[in-house]
Design a protein around this motif. Structure first.
Motif, PDB file in Angstrom:
ATOM      1  N   UNK A 128      -3.396  -5.899   3.941  1.00 23.76           N
ATOM      2  CA  UNK A 128      -2.797  -4.787   4.147  1.00 23.76           C
ATOM      3  C   UNK A 128      -1.477  -5.162   4.761  1.00 23.76           C
ATOM      4  N   UNK A 183      -3.515 -11.095   0.011  1.00 19.73           N
ATOM      5  CA  UNK A 183      -4.652 -10.224  -0.396  1.00 19.73           C
ATOM      6  C   UNK A 183      -4.927  -9.684   1.503  1.00 19.73           C
ATOM      7  N   UNK A 237      -0.297  -6.728  -5.268  1.00 22.02           N
ATOM      8  CA  UNK A 237      -0.947  -6.998  -6.494  1.00 22.02           C
ATOM      9  C   UNK A 237      -2.008  -8.017  -5.918  1.00 22.02           C
ATOM     10  N   UNK A 238      -3.028  -7.664  -6.515  1.00 21.09           N
ATOM     11  CA  UNK A 238      -4.380  -8.162  -6.041  1.00 21.09           C
ATOM     12  C   UNK A 238      -5.303  -8.780  -6.983  1.00 21.09           C
ATOM     13  N   UNK A 239      -5.329 -10.066  -7.586  1.00 16.82           N
ATOM     14  CA  UNK A 239      -5.739 -10.445  -8.806  1.00 16.82           C
ATOM     15  C   UNK A 239      -7.343 -10.256  -8.530  1.00 16.82           C
ATOM     16  N   UNK A 240      -8.151 -10.471  -7.322  1.00 16.60           N
ATOM     17  CA  UNK A 240      -9.378 -10.090  -7.146  1.00 16.60           C
ATOM     18  C   UNK A 240      -9.629  -8.707  -7.587  1.00 16.60           C
ATOM     19  N   UNK A 241      -8.829  -7.913  -6.827  1.00 13.94           N
ATOM     20  CA  UNK A 241      -9.145  -6.465  -6.969  1.00 13.94           C
ATOM     21  C   UNK A 241      -8.907  -5.903  -8.338  1.00 13.94           C
ATOM     22  N   UNK A 272       1.322 -10.740  -3.191  1.00 12.20           N
ATOM     23  CA  UNK A 272       0.338 -11.285  -3.802  1.00 12.20           C
ATOM     24  C   UNK A 272      -0.565 -11.649  -2.844  1.00 12.20           C
ATOM     25  N   UNK A 290       1.027  -1.105  -0.083  1.00 10.57           N
ATOM     26  CA  UNK A 290       0.049   0.029  -0.096  1.00 10.57           C
ATOM     27  C   UNK A 290       0.869   1.353  -0.023  1.00 10.57           C
TER      28      UNK A 290
END
Lengths: 211, 211
Positions: free
Chosen positions: B181, B179, B193-197, B177, B1
């Motif tokens: 903070x 998910x 990096x957040x794939x769902x995001x 990677x 973040x």
């Protein structure tokens, strides 16, 4: 490379992060949260939180903070997460296979309904409830399964023709993992994730910011 | 973040994209390029290209465009890509293993020098020249191999303790990677990096922008 219109992508990213924190707070039994607490979790400022949320109308009361449950519900609606999204994955190599088995998608309402490849050695392989299907089935399957999104995990040279096929078949949102620029019709959103680019941003930070 | 200071991350992303296009142009034998051509490739405007490049001094001549070779060289220097970066990967599950075998990293100067896990069933597995090692070896290996960056592909609850260990051992840049903070000392850059995001941003686009 298509940017979101109207509201900056960075805002959407922060809203998504706020939602995650709110869900954690809700799971811990908290009822209200201040903009300061949300800001601390998201690495931003109270003023930024209030500004981000003000885009979407009025939440919370001055001095009382936000209702965790009401704000989470509103953010899910804003982000389009109050529903299931159907996703197909084109390309079942290492990245495509990892994506097909990524638990975080289903947790957030994204269901993988099909996985495709051209490589005969990959066809028929089971990936968490999906069997890899022949890419020639794409159009028929899109018509039948009605997915809204496609993840593209194919070699760079295969990506643009697939964007064209997917757009023509009715897909309106594509997340691209191929390291190549793509063009799409105006009604199709294409976002690109590039792992090497993520490292380049870190490399930039190492050489320029914190020596 | 942790956001990049001074220059917006979005600028760094565009610079990285310009470099990719310049390398393509160079491979095709082009000598010069205009800000308009770069803008068209990057989905932005000529004015934005000129503004982005002006951060770093003067490039190109009005009316003559930019020298493809000189601008590519300058961008590589700006982005810290004129060298090799040594990378370790912590977590050898599906995502960690896919990252360890991702060819795009080496092509851009990022060399994976170590892969780690805690799961005995994964130890010893060969991933493109790296054998998965026990996570207890992390500190000794960092001391010995001197990697600059770490990719963190572990479950959410394991991520923060690892950031603390990596920071203490001297790692100054982490791509996460998991998910969740994360907090890190001021001299350590952490990007997530957040794939769902990424899919949530698409979902936002589908419900808000292009109906």
């Amino acid at each position: 490379m298509t940017p979101l219109k109207h509201i900056a992508e960075s805002t959407v990213r922060r809203l998504s992060a706020y939602l995650r924190f709110l869900e954690d707070f809700e799971a811990q039994g908290h009822q209200t949260i201040s903009s300061g607490e949300l800001a601390a979790q998201g690495g931003t400022t109270s003023a930024q939180v209030r500004k981000d949320l003000s885009f979407f109308g009025s939440f919370g009361k001055r001095g009382l903070g936000y209702s965790v449950h009401a704000l989470a519900t509103s953010l899910r609606t804003i982000l389009g997460l109050g529903r299931e999204w159907r996703v197909i994955i084109v390309g079942a190599g290492k990245i495509g296979a990892a994506l097909a088995q990524y638990r975080g998608f289903r947790e957030r309402g994204f269901t993988v309904v099909g996985v495709y490849d051209v490589d005969a050695t990959r066809l028929g392989r089971a990936l968490d409830g999906n069997v890899v299907r022949d890419q020639t089935e794409l159009e028929d399957d899109i018509h039948r399964l009605k997915p809204e999104m496609a993840l593209l995990a194919v070699p760079a040279e295969a990506a643009q023709p697939l964007v064209d096929r997917l757009a023509k078949a009715g897909i309106r949102a594509i997340l691209n993992f191929a390291p190549t620029p793509l063009v799409a019709p105006a009604n199709v959103t294409v976002r690109s994730v590039n792992m090497a680019l993520e490292l380049e941003i870190l490399s930039y930070a190492l050489v320029n910011e914190k020596e």
